[in-house]
Scaffold this active site. Structure first.
Site, PDB file in Angstrom:
ATOM      1  N   CYS A  63      62.210  18.613 -25.268  1.00 34.48           N
ATOM      2  CA  CYS A  63      61.506  18.760 -26.546  1.00 34.48           C
ATOM      3  C   CYS A  63      61.333  20.218 -26.972  1.00 34.48           C
ATOM      4  O   CYS A  63      60.979  20.479 -28.124  1.00 34.48           O
ATOM      5  CB  CYS A  63      60.153  18.061 -26.480  1.00 34.48           C
ATOM      6  SG  CYS A  63      60.285  16.279 -26.194  1.00 34.48           S
TER       7      CYS A  63
ATOM      8  N   HIS B 189      55.797  21.049 -31.800  1.00 28.29           N
ATOM      9  CA  HIS B 189      56.495  19.825 -31.410  1.00 28.29           C
ATOM     10  C   HIS B 189      55.569  18.640 -31.642  1.00 28.29           C
ATOM     11  O   HIS B 189      54.399  18.658 -31.246  1.00 28.29           O
ATOM     12  CB  HIS B 189      56.906  19.912 -29.937  1.00 28.29           C
ATOM     13  CG  HIS B 189      57.323  18.593 -29.371  1.00 28.29           C
ATOM     14  ND1 HIS B 189      58.245  17.786 -29.982  1.00 28.29           N
ATOM     15  CD2 HIS B 189      56.922  17.931 -28.254  1.00 28.29           C
ATOM     16  CE1 HIS B 189      58.408  16.688 -29.268  1.00 28.29           C
ATOM     17  NE2 HIS B 189      57.618  16.746 -28.221  1.00 28.29           N
TER      18      HIS B 189
ATOM     19  N   ASN C 258      57.537  10.723 -32.005  1.00 28.25           N
ATOM     20  CA  ASN C 258      58.016  11.900 -31.281  1.00 28.25           C
ATOM     21  C   ASN C 258      59.535  11.846 -31.256  1.00 28.25           C
ATOM     22  O   ASN C 258      60.123  10.988 -30.593  1.00 28.25           O
ATOM     23  CB  ASN C 258      57.434  11.889 -29.865  1.00 28.25           C
ATOM     24  CG  ASN C 258      57.887  13.063 -29.008  1.00 28.25           C
ATOM     25  OD1 ASN C 258      58.902  13.693 -29.281  1.00 28.25           O
ATOM     26  ND2 ASN C 258      57.152  13.341 -27.949  1.00 28.25           N
TER      27      ASN C 258
END
Length: 333
Positions: free
Chosen positions: A112, A254, A284
């Site tokens: 990520c 993020h 996500n």
């Protein structure tokens, strides 16, 4: 003035299939209320069977080029943990499909944190003269690595791609990236892991254990490390730039979990309404989350020319990274 990588285009693409919390509740022990209260997520997009990461990346890359009013780039860097294949890299396929055959093209794998790592890498390509323009894409088909029966992961992640175009410029321009801060701590590798499929498992000669082909995550440890690492990294780049936290107009972190986004703002002492967030609508999306959030915020008018923006990420590895920019005049696509 010194040379810099300057953001001049942004774009994103989400596959059309929407999966709501109620859809997930039909097949596992969960509910809309349970998911929203723990993650802030209400829906996510999943790619249809047969759709690969490169398919999403091509769409996002084309939109970033259109946003910048350009038809090409000297290099393509794809950040992903769900490549089309273990070998070869996905970026050359993406470059070729965008008509950029011959361009420098490679993948970056930092889970990520991958998009911020890819930005730093692209800035290096520009600084060294290897490229005058770099298309940086974060793209994931996370649904291919999720255990459909594991509510600790399947309710969180979604699929999508986001991209930015960087060009050579000077550090006094709006859109100039930097400074950067990158870091890692491999002692926490087990906190976010897909155990099967690599040389560690294949080299053992043993059959993968059931479920090892799926992502496993230790949620509490990830939460703790994410806030700690992003906060420290953010403060480091702010100090390098001579900015204070109150100088920030927007934080684009993020999109891991709404509670993490909120806690990061609290940790920095920044009003929560300065944190850009679209996790409720897309989930996500891994390495794609920051560029998708940028394109979304840009199209919604939440980013204004001259805004001081912090980009910060945390991911498996463990890895983390941050950078800063003054938002340029650019339209999201």
């Amino acid at each position: 003035m010194s040379s810099a990588a300057v953001l001049c285009g942004v774009g994103a693409y989400l596959p059309p299939r929407l999966v709501t919390n109620d859809d997930l509740a039909l097949r596992m022990d969960t509910s809309d209320e349970w998911i929203r209260s723990r993650t802030g997520i209400g829906r996510r997009h999943f790619a249809d069977p047969g759709t690969a990461t490169s398919d999403l990346a091509v769409e996002a890359g084309a939109r970033a080029l259109k946003s910048a009013g350009r038809d090409g780039a000297d290099a393509v860097v794809v950040a992903t943990m769900t490549p089309d294949h273990p070998c070869p890299a996905t970026a050359p396929t993406v470059a070729s499909r965008l008509g950029l055959t011959g361009a420098t093209a490679f993948d970056v794998s930092a889970v990520c944190s991958g998009f911020v790592y890819a930005l730093a890498t692209a800035a290096g390509l520009i600084a060294t003269g290897v490229a005058r323009s770099v298309l940086v894409i974060g793209a994931e088909v996370n649904s291919t690595v999720l255990n459909p029966d594991d509510r600790s992961t399947s309710v969180i992640f979604g699929d999508g791609a986001g991209a930015v175009l960087l060009r050579a410029g000077t550090d006094d321009e709006y859109g100039a990236l930097g400074p950067f801060d990158l870091g890692s701590d491999g002692t926490g590798a087990e906190h976010i892991m897909i155990a099967a499929g690599g040389s560690r498992g294949r080299g053992s000669g043993a059959e993968p254990a059931p479920g090892d082909q799926y992502m496993a995550m230790h949620g509490q440890e990830v939460f703790r490390h994410a806030v700690l690492r992003m906060s420290a990294s953010a403060r480091h780049v702010l100090a390098q730039a001579g900015w204070g936290v109150p100088d920030l107009d927007r934080v684009v972190s993020h999109q891991a979990n709404q509670r993490i986004i909120n806690q990061l703002a609290d940790d920095l002492g920044l009003p929560r309404d300065r944190a850009v967030g679209n996790i409720a609508r897309v989930g996500n999306t891994g390495a794609a989350s920051i560029p998708i959030a940028l394109a979304d915020a840009c199209s919604r008018g939440e980013l204004n020319e001259g805004d001081r923006v912090l980009l910060t990420a945390f991911g498996g590895g463990l890895t983390w990274g941050s950078t800063l920019l003054r938002w340029p005049r650019v339209d999201g696509v």
